[in-house]
Design an enzyme around this catalytic site. Structure first.
Site, short mmCIF file in Angstrom:
data_model
loop_
_atom_site.label_atom_id
_atom_site.label_comp_id
_atom_site.label_asym_id
_atom_site.label_seq_id
_atom_site.Cartn_x
_atom_site.Cartn_y
_atom_site.Cartn_z
N LYS A 1 3.98 0.98 9.75
CA LYS A 1 4.22 2.21 9.01
C LYS A 1 3.66 3.41 9.75
CE LYS A 1 2.73 0.33 5.18
NZ LYS A 1 2.25 0.07 3.82
N ARG B 1 4.09 -12.57 10.31
CA ARG B 1 4.86 -11.39 9.96
C ARG B 1 6.15 -11.36 10.78
NH1 ARG B 1 1.43 -7.37 9.45
NH2 ARG B 1 2.85 -5.65 9.79
N GLU C 1 0.88 -1.16 0.00
CA GLU C 1 0.00 0.00 0.00
C GLU C 1 0.93 1.22 0.00
OE1 GLU C 1 -3.32 1.74 3.03
OE2 GLU C 1 -2.73 -0.35 3.25
#
Ligand code: ATP
Ligand code: MG
Length: 566
Positions: free
Chosen positions: A277, A267, A42
């Site tokens: 982020k 992850r 993204e």
């Protein structure tokens, strides 16, 4: 590369569970034996080391199994996205060593087709326009223990839904006033399946489609259909999307289109690091760091500026492996992997970070010698270069003690040491500044027969020091970096503190007036060296000027934290 730390593997085949699935699908001829993956960032921030794990998986599997991997920007959230981010993401993936060839895509390229798919769901009676506002939607959704409630607008006719959806698209209704929702069921134990919103009204200009759209598809709707449109076979994502997989499958099944398989993996989490982020953006916005590429950031641009190599990051991704269970990886494993690579490839150099002058009293004033310096003892093919030597040199203040503790093999009155690749010198005295008591000069005599550093009579000399010729050295700034956080899990809020409370006040220390050998003067930004006995350093790519490199500590030779926290 040395792979002595095993990744989590499928015990039978020696491969991880994701590769086991891919191999099984190839054997079974699923999708005609094709392997086609994608990396779907993204564009709302810079990539971090967690993304590197996903990139190594997506691109790595494609290349291992003769397949392809697309780069697809998942750009459905116009208010947070920008071109700055898409460009940095491309640069970082290339730097890591991967190539999407001609397969660069944007989810926004599919907005037209996604809209068609949504109309089709409406026609199938599988989607409806809902007039509940955001708060009501939340309220109707229910909780993990409470079933949801059906929207009062759920049973609109296909014609009415189609008409309203078209008018949503035409801009007749205000932002947030209506949504298009999948019609699945409000009693599902999986909240993702409770008539999820698939389109929302949002008047925000998009960085690619401008003001063409005032409705935007939601992630779950966009993702599966983008995968399908691109003919993806295996769609890897992190574990938090496990519950969304049912919706992924439901949408593709309703529409009867190509159906990739979503596979979730754990992850990457690292100690002493924040990886979201949003949190990284906060550090940038609050000026806790100098930017996304601050060398202390876990972003790929930060790691690159710090001096990390793509090889080390790829090798680290391989070592941590692909698992189905969340875990936290010790950041010292990343540092260890980096040291291992730099040890093999980084040329050596001498830099004195805390210089003190050393005078060799029996060395002729005017004499200058060019000594042979081994560029990398780990790599004989790198050869040697010349390093200038003269009567006055700098050594590190830490390499001299007036009163040496037991076992100290460096300089002290009367002691003999080796100057790396130069001569044996014996300390004959020292002078101090009368005001401060600080050592001003170390006085030595040298053994002219020990050129190269070997004692002519084979006498044992234990200490070897690095040095630079005072006449030839140049002054430079060196930045010592350390971990950004002092707490192993900065996100731990159990004592009511937040992650920014755990920033390490000593994570950056600038040393001015370091003395470096002349060879380093022409270092190009980004070039890496091992400064002997200290660590690996990289010429900063932002602040270095021609002839004036600024060096960043990439990683010390030894793990300082291992000693601090045994
Ligand atoms: P963040 O949570 O850091 O904001 P994100 O998941 O929102 O990241 P995306 O741009 O959506 O970031 O991620 C692109 C891909 O990278 C996704 O497939 C995602 O699952 C994967 N990814 C993101 N963070 C990690 C991580 N820490 N470890 C492994 N893969 C990750
Ligand atoms: Mg995301």
């Amino acid at each position: 590369m040395n792979d002595n730390i095993p990744a989590e593997t499928d015990s039978t085949a020696g491969i991880d569970f994701v590769r086991a699935i891919v191999e099984r699908d190839i054997r079974d001829g699923k999708h005609g034996g094709r392997v086609h993956t994608r990396f779907p960032p993204e564009p709302n921030g810079y990539l971090h080391i967690g993304h590197a794990k996903a990139i190594c998986l997506d691109f790595g599997i494609a290349s291992e199994y003769g397949g392809k991997c697309n780069l697809r920007f998942d750009d459905t959230n116009p208010s947070k996205e920008s071109v700055e981010y898409t460009e940095s993401i491309k640069q970082d993936i290339r730097w890591l060593g991967f190539d999407w060839e001609d397969r660069l895509f944007y989810a926004s390229d599919y907005f037209g087709r996604l809209y068609e798919c949504a109309e089709q769901l409406v026609r199938l009676g599988r989607a409806f326009v809902c007039d509940l506002g955001p708060d009501e939607l939340r309220d109707y959704r229910g909780t993990l223990t409470q079933p949801g409630r059906e929207s009062p607008w759920r049973n609109r006719t296909v014609e009415e839904n189609l008409d309203l959806f078209r008018r949503m698209r035409a801009g007749e209704f205000p932002d947030g006033s209506r949504t298009l929702r999948a019609k699945i069921g409000m009693d599902s134990p999986n909240i993702c399946m409770r008539d999820p919103v698939i389109y929302r009204i949002l008047r925000a200009p998009h960085h690619r489609t401008g003001t063409d759209w005032c409705i935007y598809p939601m992630y779950d709707f966009t993702h599966c259909l983008s995968d399908s449109i691109e003919g993806i076979t295996h769609s890897f994502c992190t574990l938090e999307f496990e519950d969304n997989r049912v919706l992924y499958d439901w949408i593709l099944d309703q529409l009867g289109v190509h159906h990739p398989q979503q596979i979730e993996f754990a992850r990457l989490n690292l100690t002493y690091t924040v990886m979201s982020k949003r949190k990284l953006l906060q550090l940038v916005e609050e000026a806790r760091v100098s930017g996304w590429d601050d060398p202390r950031m876990p972003t790929l641009c930060g790691l690159r500026r710090r001096g990390y190599t793509p090889e080390a990051i790829r090798s680290f991704s391989k070592r941590v492996g692909i698992a189905k269970r969340d875990s936290v990886v010790d950041i010292s494993l990343l540092e260890h992997t980096l040291r291992e690579h730099l040890n093999a490839v980084a040329p050596r150099a001498m830099a004195v970070l805390h210089p003190v002058r050393l005078v060799i009293e029996n060395y002729p004033e005017e004499l200058e010698e060019e000594l042979d310096y081994v560029i990398n003892p780990e790599d004989p093919s790198a050869g040697t270069r010349k390093v200038p030597f003269s009567r006055e040199i700098y050594v590190d203040a830490d390499d001299f003690r007036e009163n040496p503790p037991k076992g100290y093999h460096r300089l002290s009155p009367g002691a003999e040491v080796r100057l790396r690749y130069a001569y044996l010198v014996r300390c004959t005295g020292f002078t101090t500044n009368p005001d401060t008591g600080q050592i001003e000069q170390i006085l030595c005599s040298y053994d002219p027969d020990s050129r190269g550093g070997d004692a002519p009579d084979g006498r044992k000399v234990r200490g070897t020091l690095h040095w630079v010729s005072a006449r030839h050295a140049f002054e430079a700034d060196v930045r010592l970096y350390d971990r950004l956080f002092t707490r192993e899990n900065p996100m731990d809020r159990s004592d009511g503190r937040v992650f920014t409370d755990h920033l390490n006040p000593e994570s950056l220390q600038v040393l001015r007036g370091c003395m470096l050998e002349p060879h380093l003067k022409s270092t190009a930004p980004g070039d890496r060296f091992q400064f002997e006995r200290t660590g690996y350093f990289c010429a900063d790519s932002v602040d270095s000027r021609p002839g004036h490199p600024v060096f960043n500590l990439t990683v010390p030779l030894k793990d300082r934290w291992a000693r601090r926290n045994p």
